[in-house]
Design an enzyme around this catalytic site. Structure first.
Site, short mmCIF file in Angstrom:
data_model
loop_
_atom_site.label_atom_id
_atom_site.label_comp_id
_atom_site.label_asym_id
_atom_site.label_seq_id
_atom_site.Cartn_x
_atom_site.Cartn_y
_atom_site.Cartn_z
N TYR A 188 -11.44 3.90 -10.99
CA TYR A 188 -11.41 4.73 -10.00
C TYR A 188 -10.97 6.15 -10.36
O TYR A 188 -10.77 7.31 -9.19
CB TYR A 188 -9.89 4.54 -9.23
CG TYR A 188 -9.43 3.03 -9.09
CD1 TYR A 188 -10.20 1.98 -8.17
CD2 TYR A 188 -8.31 2.49 -9.59
CE1 TYR A 188 -9.75 0.99 -8.02
CE2 TYR A 188 -7.92 1.22 -9.34
CZ TYR A 188 -8.58 0.56 -8.52
OH TYR A 188 -8.34 -0.98 -8.51
N GLY A 205 3.50 -3.59 -3.87
CA GLY A 205 3.14 -4.04 -5.51
C GLY A 205 3.34 -2.74 -6.25
O GLY A 205 4.52 -2.62 -7.01
N GLY A 250 0.73 -1.19 0.02
CA GLY A 250 -0.02 0.10 0.22
C GLY A 250 0.72 1.28 -0.07
O GLY A 250 0.30 2.46 -0.04
N CYS A 298 -16.48 1.37 -26.50
CA CYS A 298 -18.03 1.80 -26.47
C CYS A 298 -18.31 2.19 -24.96
O CYS A 298 -19.40 1.47 -24.59
CB CYS A 298 -18.78 1.16 -27.36
SG CYS A 298 -17.88 0.79 -29.03
N GLU A 299 -17.73 3.05 -24.32
CA GLU A 299 -18.15 3.21 -22.83
C GLU A 299 -17.74 4.78 -22.58
O GLU A 299 -16.69 5.06 -23.11
CB GLU A 299 -17.39 2.41 -21.73
CG GLU A 299 -17.50 0.91 -21.89
CD GLU A 299 -18.81 0.37 -21.23
OE1 GLU A 299 -19.58 1.28 -20.59
OE2 GLU A 299 -19.27 -0.91 -21.55
N GLU A 315 4.49 -5.85 1.59
CA GLU A 315 4.15 -6.41 0.52
C GLU A 315 3.86 -5.31 -0.50
O GLU A 315 2.80 -5.50 -0.94
CB GLU A 315 2.73 -7.50 0.66
CG GLU A 315 2.97 -8.38 1.55
CD GLU A 315 1.52 -9.25 2.03
OE1 GLU A 315 0.59 -8.61 1.58
OE2 GLU A 315 1.68 -10.33 2.55
C1 LIG Z 1 -2.95 -5.34 -3.04
C2 LIG Z 1 -2.30 -6.25 -2.01
C3 LIG Z 1 -0.78 -5.64 -1.94
C4 LIG Z 1 -0.15 -4.82 -2.68
O1 LIG Z 1 -0.66 -3.66 -2.43
P1 LIG Z 1 -0.10 -2.25 -3.32
O2 LIG Z 1 -0.77 -1.11 -2.86
O3 LIG Z 1 0.26 -2.39 -4.60
O4 LIG Z 1 1.20 -2.06 -2.46
C5 LIG Z 1 -0.16 -6.36 -0.78
N1 LIG Z 1 -0.88 -7.12 0.06
C6 LIG Z 1 -2.22 -7.70 -0.16
C7 LIG Z 1 -2.83 -8.43 0.65
C8 LIG Z 1 -2.79 -7.12 -1.29
O5 LIG Z 1 -4.00 -7.39 -1.41
#
Ligand SMILES: *Cc1c(COP(=O)(O)O)cnc(C)c1O
Length: 416
Positions: A316, A275, A239, A342-343, A273
């Site tokens: 979003y 991403g 996150g 087409c949206e 974690e």
């Molecule tokens: C989506 C998610 C992430 C990664 O979130 P980011 O905002 O991309 O860093 C990590 N852990 C879990 C369990 C998630 O669902």
């Protein structure tokens, strides 16, 4: 802009001109920088080095095999939410002991695959799931490490669709249900409660929620240790915020401090974690202007990229920077940049200013490395875009452009 630089009025990623990539590979085209991805991984590992921390890349942000290989070669582990993501991580050589399996809806087949691979941990989210993992572990004679996902009910002030740490969402156990979850775990000697986890949401642009979540997990873990559950790790999820608009976000050092300080002197391995943070800025989406059109109220640039390549604006109302690859001198005009789908929600950017722009011009859309290609779809029978990785002046094709037939290859024309 960090990733794209201009030389003589032309846009480059590393030493490669975007126009040349468009001409060579066609559009829409995803373009990633190898250096940017490696640098992100490096900074993460450095910033979190003060307390033992396992950094697990959340594959859902972007799971192109070549990108995964780059990230895992830097020493990161993986956070996966499906059998497919787990297989991809393993396919590029990630040892299974660095894989965490998250998600509220793991199927029996997915759990068995994880058990057979002896992954680091399953982050479990419901009593029924604990029961199923327990029964399957018994059946497979497997000793299984699990962690309880706690829903800490922390409001993170992000887009409501990406806030996951509130009671009204489907995720995790509220603290009040931990006790009953423990009772279920105790029915299965095969299950080893090794950790606690939480994931507050995405695009969290202040560090307070992480500090609070870390404190709570430490508190709950200390408590569980006293009750004889030897908790080994605390997983704070992903996150970390990325600013698509160029505003300031906390540094990695600040996120690391908020997460690690509450665990100082404690025996817990920490897990994060991320991403988006790792890949968002590393990729752009290259597209071509098909048509220009105006009505008395609006000007439009209609591009060959659409919500099927990049759904974030439609989903979003997310903002992505959009610029022309060749900048011409002249007065600015305001356009909505829209795709062919087409949206009405099929827009990439609204009310954007461009200098003189013609059909046939290339545009690049910034911060498309995360939740771009991985959320791509075939809507309107549109083939998935090609992807390339740039390394200095070298370009590698890392995903073929799909053919139209690829899109319907699994359909069966019934004879009645
Ligand atoms: C989506 C998610 C992430 C990664 O979130 P980011 O905002 O991309 O860093 C990590 N852990 C879990 C369990 C998630 O669902």
């Amino acid at each position: 802009m960090g990733l794209v630089t201009y030389k003589g009025g032309n846009a480059y990623v590393e030493s490669v001109s975007l126009q040349s990539l468009g001409e060579r590979f066609g559009t829409p085209l995803y373009v990633y920088s190898r250096k940017k991805i490696q640098d992100s991984c490096d900074s993460l590992l450095k910033s979190f080095s003060k307390h033992p921390t396992l950094v697990c890349y959340a594959l859902k942000a972007n799971s192109n095999l070549s990108i995964l290989k780059l990230i895992f070669d830097q020493g990161l582990g993986a956070d996966v939410v499906s059998h497919g993501e787990m297989k991809k991580a393993q396919h590029v050589g990630l040892p299974s002991e660095r894989i965490i399996f998250s998600g509220v809806g793991k199927t029996r087949e997915e759990i068995i695959a994880g058990l057979h691979s002896n992954i680091f941990s399953f982050n479990v989210e419901s009593v029924e799931e604990i029961n199923l993992i327990g029964e399957l572990s018994r059946q497979e004679k497997s000793k299984t490490r699990i962690s309880l996902r706690i829903n800490p009910n922390i409001n993170v002030r992000t887009n409501p669709y990406i806030a996951t740490g509130l009671y009204k969402t489907k995720f995790g156990f509220p603290e009040s249900q931990i006790k009953s979850a423990l009772a279920v775990i105790n029915n299965f000697p095969e299950l080893h409660l090794a950790g606690l986890s939480c994931h507050l949401g995405s695009q969290i642009k202040n560090t307070g929620p992480y500090r609070e979540a870390s404190k709570r997990l430490v508190h709950v873990a200390d408590d569980l240790r006293n009750q004889g559950f030897p908790i080994e790790f605390l997983d704070l999820g992903g996150g970390f915020g990325v600013s698509y608009e160029g505003k300031k976000t906390p540094s990695l050092a600040e996120y690391a401090k908020a997460i690690q300080e509450p665990a100082k002197g404690r025996p817990y391995l920490l897990v994060v974690e991320p991403g988006r943070w790792i890949v968002a800025e590393s990729g752009i989406l290259l597209s071509k202007v098909l048509y220009k059109k105006s009505n008395p109220h609006k000007n439009f640039l209609i591009t060959d990229a659409s919500m099927t390549e990049l759904i974030r604006p439609a989903l979003y109302e997310a903002y992505h920077p959009i610029e022309a690859c060749k900048k011409r001198k002249g007065p600015l005009r305001t356009y909505d940049v829209v795709g062919p789908v087409c949206e009405t929600s099929d827009f990439l950017g609204l009310k954007r200013k461009f200098g003189p722009t013609e059909s046939g011009d290339y545009l690049w859309i910034g911060f498309c490395g995360a939740y771009g290609s991985s959320m791509g779809s075939h809507y309107n029978v549109r083939p998935r875009a090609a992807e390339v990785l740039v390394d200095g002046n070298r370009v590698t094709l890392i995903r073929n452009r799909e053919s139209t037939e690829d899109v319907w290859k699994n359909e069966i024309l019934s004879e009645y």
